[in-house]
Design a protein around this motif. Structure first.
Motif, PDB file in Angstrom:
ATOM      1  N   ARG A  54      16.004 -24.799  44.525  1.00 25.70           N
ATOM      2  CA  ARG A  54      17.176 -24.458  45.351  1.00 25.70           C
ATOM      3  C   ARG A  54      18.218 -23.701  44.544  1.00 25.70           C
ATOM      4  O   ARG A  54      18.646 -24.160  43.495  1.00 25.70           O
ATOM      5  CB  ARG A  54      17.812 -25.727  45.902  1.00 25.70           C
ATOM      6  N   GLY A  55      18.607 -22.529  45.053  1.00 28.06           N
ATOM      7  CA  GLY A  55      19.663 -21.753  44.397  1.00 28.06           C
ATOM      8  C   GLY A  55      19.178 -20.870  43.263  1.00 28.06           C
ATOM      9  O   GLY A  55      19.979 -20.176  42.658  1.00 28.06           O
ATOM     10  N   THR A  56      17.890 -20.871  42.952  1.00 27.01           N
ATOM     11  CA  THR A  56      17.383 -19.979  41.914  1.00 27.01           C
ATOM     12  C   THR A  56      16.905 -18.687  42.577  1.00 27.01           C
ATOM     13  O   THR A  56      17.027 -18.513  43.783  1.00 27.01           O
ATOM     14  CB  THR A  56      16.218 -20.608  41.136  1.00 27.01           C
ATOM     15  N   ARG A  57      16.344 -17.779  41.757  1.00 27.01           N
ATOM     16  CA  ARG A  57      15.848 -16.527  42.332  1.00 27.01           C
ATOM     17  C   ARG A  57      14.350 -16.421  42.072  1.00 27.01           C
ATOM     18  O   ARG A  57      13.856 -15.404  41.634  1.00 27.01           O
ATOM     19  CB  ARG A  57      16.606 -15.359  41.721  1.00 27.01           C
ATOM     20  N   SER A  58      13.657 -17.502  42.318  1.00 24.73           N
ATOM     21  CA  SER A  58      12.231 -17.539  42.048  1.00 24.73           C
ATOM     22  C   SER A  58      11.502 -17.956  43.319  1.00 24.73           C
ATOM     23  O   SER A  58      12.024 -18.716  44.122  1.00 24.73           O
ATOM     24  CB  SER A  58      11.986 -18.557  40.936  1.00 24.73           C
ATOM     25  N   MET A  59      10.298 -17.424  43.517  1.00 19.57           N
ATOM     26  CA  MET A  59       9.544 -17.740  44.731  1.00 19.57           C
ATOM     27  C   MET A  59       8.076 -17.964  44.380  1.00 19.57           C
ATOM     28  O   MET A  59       7.255 -17.058  44.502  1.00 19.57           O
ATOM     29  CB  MET A  59       9.694 -16.593  45.737  1.00 19.57           C
ATOM     30  N   PRO A  60       7.756 -19.164  43.894  1.00 20.81           N
ATOM     31  CA  PRO A  60       6.391 -19.400  43.435  1.00 20.81           C
ATOM     32  C   PRO A  60       5.441 -19.874  44.535  1.00 20.81           C
ATOM     33  O   PRO A  60       5.856 -20.272  45.623  1.00 20.81           O
ATOM     34  CB  PRO A  60       6.573 -20.512  42.402  1.00 20.81           C
ATOM     35  N   VAL A  61       4.147 -19.797  44.214  1.00 20.08           N
ATOM     36  CA  VAL A  61       3.114 -20.462  45.002  1.00 20.08           C
ATOM     37  C   VAL A  61       2.639 -21.642  44.167  1.00 20.08           C
ATOM     38  O   VAL A  61       2.393 -21.503  42.958  1.00 20.08           O
ATOM     39  CB  VAL A  61       1.940 -19.508  45.298  1.00 20.08           C
ATOM     40  N   ASP A 110      10.264 -21.617  48.561  1.00 20.86           N
ATOM     41  CA  ASP A 110      11.221 -20.500  48.572  1.00 20.86           C
ATOM     42  C   ASP A 110      12.525 -20.865  47.865  1.00 20.86           C
ATOM     43  O   ASP A 110      12.779 -22.031  47.607  1.00 20.86           O
ATOM     44  CB  ASP A 110      11.422 -19.975  50.002  1.00 20.86           C
ATOM     45  N   PRO A 111      13.340 -19.844  47.533  1.00 17.53           N
ATOM     46  CA  PRO A 111      14.530 -20.094  46.703  1.00 17.53           C
ATOM     47  C   PRO A 111      15.606 -20.950  47.370  1.00 17.53           C
ATOM     48  O   PRO A 111      16.534 -21.389  46.715  1.00 17.53           O
ATOM     49  CB  PRO A 111      15.067 -18.682  46.425  1.00 17.53           C
ATOM     50  N   ALA A 112      15.474 -21.186  48.683  1.00 21.42           N
ATOM     51  CA  ALA A 112      16.420 -22.090  49.341  1.00 21.42           C
ATOM     52  C   ALA A 112      15.888 -23.514  49.358  1.00 21.42           C
ATOM     53  O   ALA A 112      16.523 -24.417  49.905  1.00 21.42           O
ATOM     54  CB  ALA A 112      16.696 -21.614  50.760  1.00 21.42           C
ATOM     55  N   GLY A 113      14.723 -23.715  48.763  1.00 23.00           N
ATOM     56  CA  GLY A 113      14.161 -25.065  48.696  1.00 23.00           C
ATOM     57  C   GLY A 113      13.130 -25.348  49.770  1.00 23.00           C
ATOM     58  O   GLY A 113      12.653 -26.472  49.907  1.00 23.00           O
ATOM     59  N   GLY A 114      12.791 -24.321  50.544  1.00 19.45           N
ATOM     60  CA  GLY A 114      11.791 -24.507  51.604  1.00 19.45           C
ATOM     61  C   GLY A 114      10.414 -24.775  51.025  1.00 19.45           C
ATOM     62  O   GLY A 114      10.028 -24.179  50.017  1.00 19.45           O
ATOM     63  N   VAL A 115       9.685 -25.678  51.649  1.00 18.80           N
ATOM     64  CA  VAL A 115       8.340 -26.025  51.194  1.00 18.80           C
ATOM     65  C   VAL A 115       7.410 -25.901  52.402  1.00 18.80           C
ATOM     66  O   VAL A 115       7.551 -26.647  53.366  1.00 18.80           O
ATOM     67  CB  VAL A 115       8.281 -27.467  50.647  1.00 18.80           C
TER      68      VAL A 115
END
Lengths: 232, 207
Positions: B104-111, B126-131
């Motif tokens: 959350r709050g970072t600029r990373s979008m991993p799998v 996702d960077p908002a903490g979505g899973v």
């Protein structure tokens, strides 16, 4: 301290060992647990039963206000013995711990992990300055992902896993009864009957003097007075 | 990966293509090996954008490199502590939940890909903490190109080696047209036993 009785010298603080390696305040706290009514836990094949003795000291007292069984979350409950106010603090700690687990890992906390974390909290009060140990012991029962578990934590912060056990007053005698009556294949219904019967007087069988909670597939639930009456 | 220039600070960003997919025998993650500055300059040609974080799980790196690396270190230490304290590894739901919280709050979008008691699993974080759990997914600047290839090539119940070919081809498709992706492929094969991460110069080498 020289010239004084050892006990008087070494029971002042919890962070002080006696020369023979004992922590008297912790031992006194264990005695405090024994002064109250008993609580019982029985692990069945399909759940866990917690039961507590209610000592109704006046006919004017509403028995249901004596609260020794506590819901922690959907899957876990606690039966306490000893100082009620101390126990309530531990119950609050347990409830928060259960929610933190759900928030952190998106999973229900197991009775084992719950007991570990509450025990760590209890232990801190046997070592830190300006504190006294908790004068309460807990039985933690739960049913998570198909596994029933029953644990105990005592005022020293030590935890044990049990098939069936008792804490509080008269617990030694109740444990003896449980040892001879307990069967690992026991059903939740029979376990409820066993837990209620070891806590009640055989002649009177008054359902007002015992509280029973079951934790199984359907979650945590306390039994109604009529249901306890049927058990007895 | 990509680095943003023309700002007060220069941040390396993953312009990357990474994919994850579930097969019958395990999970496959794949990523390209290019790191660039603002998509203008290739600053590294041999980046490894997949890292193991758990005995049977790994994540891909995309977005800001610094945020991604910090995220991986925190996720790995959380998984290690959990296992040390409890005597059993985290399951994928717990790991994904933790990943979402850390991101959350970072600029990373991993799998995130891994295997647990419920079998092989893949998640887009996702960077908002979505899973979001999925059977195949992609991230990074080449994700549209890679997803197009996955839509065509992915099938349920692929074997692990078939899954590796599909994942490599999806990354290869993106590398052909996305200027921020290129310079070879890294593949992670995640089975109920372990995680194996290998790098190749191009998709034809991927066996």
């Amino acid at each position: 301290m020289r010239g004084q009785d050892d006990r008087q010298a070494y029971d002042r603080g919890t962070s002080l060992f006696s020369p023979d390696g004992r922590l008297y305040q912790v031992e006194y706290a264990r005695e405090a647990v024994k002064r109250g009514g008993a609580s019982v836990g029985v692990r069945a094949s399909d759940g866990v039963v917690l039961a507590a003795e209610r000592r109704v000291r006046s006919p004017l007292l509403e028995a249901r206000s004596i609260e020794k069984l506590h819901k922690i979350d959907e899957h876990n409950g606690v039966a306490s013995a000893g100082h009620v106010a101390d126990a309530r603090q531990l119950v609050e700690e347990a409830r928060q711990t259960a929610q933190v687990e759900q928030l952190s890992y998106d999973q229900p906390i197991t009775p084992e992990q719950l007991t570990t974390e509450v025990s760590e909290h209890v232990q801190e009060f046997t070592q830190a300055g300006h504190t006294r140990p908790f004068g309460a012991a807990l039985l933690v029962g739960g049913y998570v992902e198909g596994t029933p578990q029953l644990f105990e934590t005592d005022p020293s912060g030590t935890s044990y896993e049990w098939q069936a056990t008792a804490i509080g007053g008269n617990s030694d005698e109740i444990e003896n009864t449980l040892e001879s009556e307990y069967d690992p294949e026991i059903s939740i219904a029979d376990a409820s009957g066993l837990a209620a019967s070891v806590l009640t007087d055989e002649e009177e069988n008054d359902p007002e003097t015992v509280a029973v909670a079951v934790i199984d597939e359907a979650g945590y639930r306390t039994l109604e007075r009529e249901e306890i009456d049927d058990l007895l | 990966m990509e680095t943003e220039t023309g700002q007060e600070t220069t941040v390396q960003k993953t312009g990357t293509t990474t994919v994850g997919l579930v097969t019958a025998d395990g999970v496959v993650l794949a990523a390209d090996r290019r790191t660039s500055l603002g998509g203008q300059f290739v600053s590294n040609k041999q980046s490894i954008k997949i890292e193991q974080v758990h005995p049977t799980a790994a994540v891909t790196l995309s977005g800001s490199v610094g945020a991604g690396q910090a995220f991986i270190r925190q996720l790995r230490s959380t998984a290690n502590l959990y296992e040390a304290r409890r005597g059993e590894p985290m399951d994928m739901d717990a790991l994904a939940q933790t990943a979402g919280r850390l991101l959350r709050g970072t600029r990373s979008m991993p799998v995130l890909g891994g295997v647990d008691g419920d079998g092989p699993r893949a998640f887009q974080i996702d960077p908002a903490g979505g899973v979001l759990e999925d059977t195949y997914t992609a991230s990074g600047s080449g994700m549209q190109l890679a997803t197009g290839a996955l839509e065509r090539l992915y099938e349920e119940d692929l074997t692990l080696s078939e899954g590796v070919s599909v994942a490599a081809e999806a990354v290869e498709s993106a590398m052909e047209r996305d200027t921020a992706s290129g310079n070879g492929i890294t593949v992670a094969r995640i089975t109920p036993e372990d995680v194996m991460i290998d790098s190749y110069t191009d998709s034809t080498e991927v066996a």
